[in-house]
Write a protein that holds these residues in place. Structure first.
Motif, mmCIF file in Angstrom:
data_model
loop_
_atom_site.group_PDB
_atom_site.id
_atom_site.type_symbol
_atom_site.label_atom_id
_atom_site.label_comp_id
_atom_site.label_asym_id
_atom_site.label_seq_id
_atom_site.Cartn_x
_atom_site.Cartn_y
_atom_site.Cartn_z
ATOM 1 N N ASP A 165 10.268 -12.992 69.111
ATOM 2 C CA ASP A 165 11.490 -12.216 68.869
ATOM 3 C C ASP A 165 12.693 -13.053 69.298
ATOM 4 O OD1 ASP A 165 13.638 -10.073 69.295
ATOM 5 O OD2 ASP A 165 11.979 -8.791 68.695
ATOM 6 N N ASP A 166 13.845 -12.785 68.676
ATOM 7 C CA ASP A 166 15.060 -13.539 69.015
ATOM 8 C C ASP A 166 15.890 -12.844 70.091
ATOM 9 O OD1 ASP A 166 17.703 -12.441 66.888
ATOM 10 O OD2 ASP A 166 15.758 -11.476 67.100
ATOM 11 N N MET A 167 15.441 -11.680 70.562
ATOM 12 C CA MET A 167 16.175 -10.937 71.594
ATOM 13 C C MET A 167 15.370 -10.939 72.886
ATOM 14 S SD MET A 167 18.919 -9.761 70.019
ATOM 15 C CE MET A 167 19.513 -8.297 70.831
ATOM 16 N N LEU A 168 15.984 -11.433 73.947
ATOM 17 C CA LEU A 168 15.272 -11.579 75.215
ATOM 18 C C LEU A 168 14.797 -10.232 75.771
ATOM 19 C CD1 LEU A 168 14.272 -13.627 77.250
ATOM 20 C CD2 LEU A 168 16.496 -13.498 78.395
ATOM 21 N N ALA A 169 15.598 -9.191 75.602
ATOM 22 C CA ALA A 169 15.204 -7.859 76.106
ATOM 23 C C ALA A 169 13.905 -7.391 75.464
ATOM 24 C CB ALA A 169 16.319 -6.842 75.842
ATOM 25 N N ASN A 170 13.736 -7.712 74.190
ATOM 26 C CA ASN A 170 12.514 -7.308 73.478
ATOM 27 C C ASN A 170 11.302 -8.090 73.976
ATOM 28 O OD1 ASN A 170 14.145 -5.612 71.990
ATOM 29 N ND2 ASN A 170 14.313 -6.998 70.248
ATOM 30 N N ILE A 171 11.509 -9.351 74.292
ATOM 31 C CA ILE A 171 10.430 -10.192 74.834
ATOM 32 C C ILE A 171 10.061 -9.716 76.239
ATOM 33 C CG2 ILE A 171 9.895 -12.517 75.680
ATOM 34 C CD1 ILE A 171 9.639 -12.224 72.627
ATOM 35 N N ASN A 172 11.065 -9.393 77.038
ATOM 36 C CA ASN A 172 10.800 -8.939 78.403
ATOM 37 C C ASN A 172 9.963 -7.667 78.411
ATOM 38 O OD1 ASN A 172 12.151 -11.098 79.512
ATOM 39 N ND2 ASN A 172 14.093 -10.011 79.761
ATOM 40 N N MET A 173 10.250 -6.751 77.478
ATOM 41 C CA MET A 173 9.457 -5.514 77.415
ATOM 42 C C MET A 173 8.035 -5.802 76.938
ATOM 43 S SD MET A 173 8.973 -2.429 78.035
ATOM 44 C CE MET A 173 10.577 -1.768 78.507
ATOM 45 N N ALA A 174 7.890 -6.737 75.997
ATOM 46 C CA ALA A 174 6.545 -7.120 75.554
ATOM 47 C C ALA A 174 5.731 -7.608 76.749
ATOM 48 C CB ALA A 174 6.628 -8.204 74.481
ATOM 49 N N LYS A 175 6.354 -8.451 77.576
ATOM 50 C CA LYS A 175 5.659 -8.983 78.748
ATOM 51 C C LYS A 175 5.304 -7.867 79.736
ATOM 52 C CE LYS A 175 7.550 -13.671 78.497
ATOM 53 N NZ LYS A 175 8.525 -14.632 79.069
ATOM 54 N N GLU A 176 6.197 -6.888 79.837
ATOM 55 C CA GLU A 176 5.919 -5.735 80.705
ATOM 56 C C GLU A 176 4.677 -4.978 80.215
ATOM 57 O OE1 GLU A 176 8.589 -2.141 82.098
ATOM 58 O OE2 GLU A 176 9.809 -3.967 82.037
ATOM 59 N N CYS A 177 4.464 -5.037 78.897
ATOM 60 C CA CYS A 177 3.275 -4.400 78.301
ATOM 61 C C CYS A 177 2.077 -5.350 78.291
ATOM 62 C CB CYS A 177 3.589 -3.953 76.871
ATOM 63 S SG CYS A 177 4.872 -2.705 76.763
ATOM 64 N N HIS A 178 2.230 -6.512 78.971
ATOM 65 C CA HIS A 178 1.171 -7.525 79.105
ATOM 66 C C HIS A 178 0.868 -8.266 77.798
ATOM 67 C CE1 HIS A 178 0.695 -5.850 83.069
ATOM 68 N NE2 HIS A 178 0.465 -4.661 82.546
ATOM 69 N N ILE A 179 1.827 -8.219 76.859
ATOM 70 C CA ILE A 179 1.725 -9.010 75.619
ATOM 71 C C ILE A 179 2.403 -10.352 75.894
ATOM 72 C CG2 ILE A 179 2.392 -9.131 73.171
ATOM 73 C CD1 ILE A 179 2.737 -6.015 73.321
ATOM 74 N N HIS A 180 1.811 -11.439 75.456
ATOM 75 C CA HIS A 180 2.465 -12.747 75.588
ATOM 76 C C HIS A 180 3.745 -12.744 74.748
ATOM 77 C CE1 HIS A 180 -0.997 -14.643 77.580
ATOM 78 N NE2 HIS A 180 -1.727 -13.879 76.778
ATOM 79 N N GLY A 181 4.814 -13.334 75.280
ATOM 80 C CA GLY A 181 6.091 -13.330 74.576
ATOM 81 C C GLY A 181 6.602 -14.731 74.291
ATOM 82 N N LEU A 182 7.208 -14.893 73.124
ATOM 83 C CA LEU A 182 7.860 -16.155 72.771
ATOM 84 C C LEU A 182 9.291 -15.809 72.368
ATOM 85 C CD1 LEU A 182 6.423 -18.852 70.290
ATOM 86 C CD2 LEU A 182 8.834 -18.529 70.789
#
Length: 198
Positions: free
Chosen positions: A163-180
Motif C-alpha cells: 500500500d502507498d499509505m503508511l497508516a494502512n500498512i501499520n494496521m496490516a502489521k497490527e493484524c499480523h500481516i506482513h506490510g510493504l
C-alpha cells in the motif's frame, strides 16, 4: 510467502488528481476543486459505499454552486486519470506466473471500481479482493483486514500487503500481516527482491 495483497490507487493505477485537473483548470480553480471534491465528506462516503456518484454530485453542487459545471465534469470524468502503473502491472503478471495468490484490498467507489475492472483486464489475474464501497468498511479500519483474511482463508504469516499509505500498512502489521509500504513511484521490484519474492 504465498499471498500478495495489493492496494489499487498509486500501486496498480496512477491516481494523481492535481496532475489531471491541471490539464483543464487554472491553478486557483484546481486548488479549490481538490479541496471541494477530493477532501470532501462525499468522497469518503463514496469510498464507504454509503453514497453513489449522482448523489455526491447533487450534494457537492448544492454546497458549491459557483463550481457547478466544474464539479460535474470532474465527478463524471475522474476515472480517466487512473491509468495502469505499467511496471507494477508487469510484476503482478510475474507473481501470478510464479504461483502466488493475488488479492486486492482497496478503498474505492462502487461505480468506479466496476469501470476499472471492465477497462483493464489485468484485474482478472486476482483471485479476489475487498473493495471498501462493497463492504461499507474503509482502510485503515481493522475490520476490513479481518474480513479479507476470513473470506479467503488467508494465513497472516503467508501474506504480504502492499500500500502507498503508511497508516494502512501499520494496521496490516497490527493484524499480523506482513506490510510493504510503497510511496508513490517507489520501485516495487526492488522491494520484492529484498524479500526474496521476485
Amino acid at each position: 510467502m504465498k499471498n500478495i495483497i495489493f492496494d489499487i490507487g498509486n500501486v496498480l493505477l496512477d491516481f494523481q488528481p492535481e496532475k489531471y485537473l491541471q490539464q483543464y483548470f487554472s491553478p486557483s480553480v484546481m486548488g479549490d476543486l481538490m479541496m471541494i471534491i477530493f477532501s470532501s465528506d462525499e468522497w469518503i462516503e463514496l469510498d464507504m459505499g454509503t453514497m453513489m456518484i449522482q448523489d455526491a454530485i447533487q450534494s457537492l453542487t448544492l454546497k458549491h454552486p459557483h463550481y457547478h459545471d466544474e464539479i460535474i465534469f470532474v465527478m463524471e470524468n475522474w476515472t480517466h486519470m487512473m491509468t495502469p502503473l505499467q511496471k507494477n502491472v508487469e510484476i503482478v503478471k510475474e507473481l501470478k506466473d510464479k504461483g502466488y495468490h493475488l488479492y486486492l484490498l482497496s478503498n474505492f467507489h462502487k461505480e468506479a471500481i466496476q469501470t476499472m475492472f471492465q477497462r483493464y483486464d489485468f484485474f482478472n489475474l486476482f483471485e479476489g479482493g475487498i473493495i471498501s464501497a462493497n463492504e461499507k468498511l474503509v482502510k485503515p479500519d481493522k475490520k476490513i483486514y479481518q474480513l479479507l483474511l476470513h473470506r479467503y482463508h488467508l494465513e497472516t504469516s503467508e501474506s504480504l500487503f502492499i500500500d502507498d499509505m503508511l497508516a494502512n500498512i501499520n494496521m496490516a502489521k497490527e493484524c499480523h500481516i506482513h506490510g510493504l509500504y510503497l510511496p508513490y513511484q517507489s520501485d516495487l521490484r526492488t522491494e520484492l527482491q529484498k524479500r526474496d519474492i521476485l
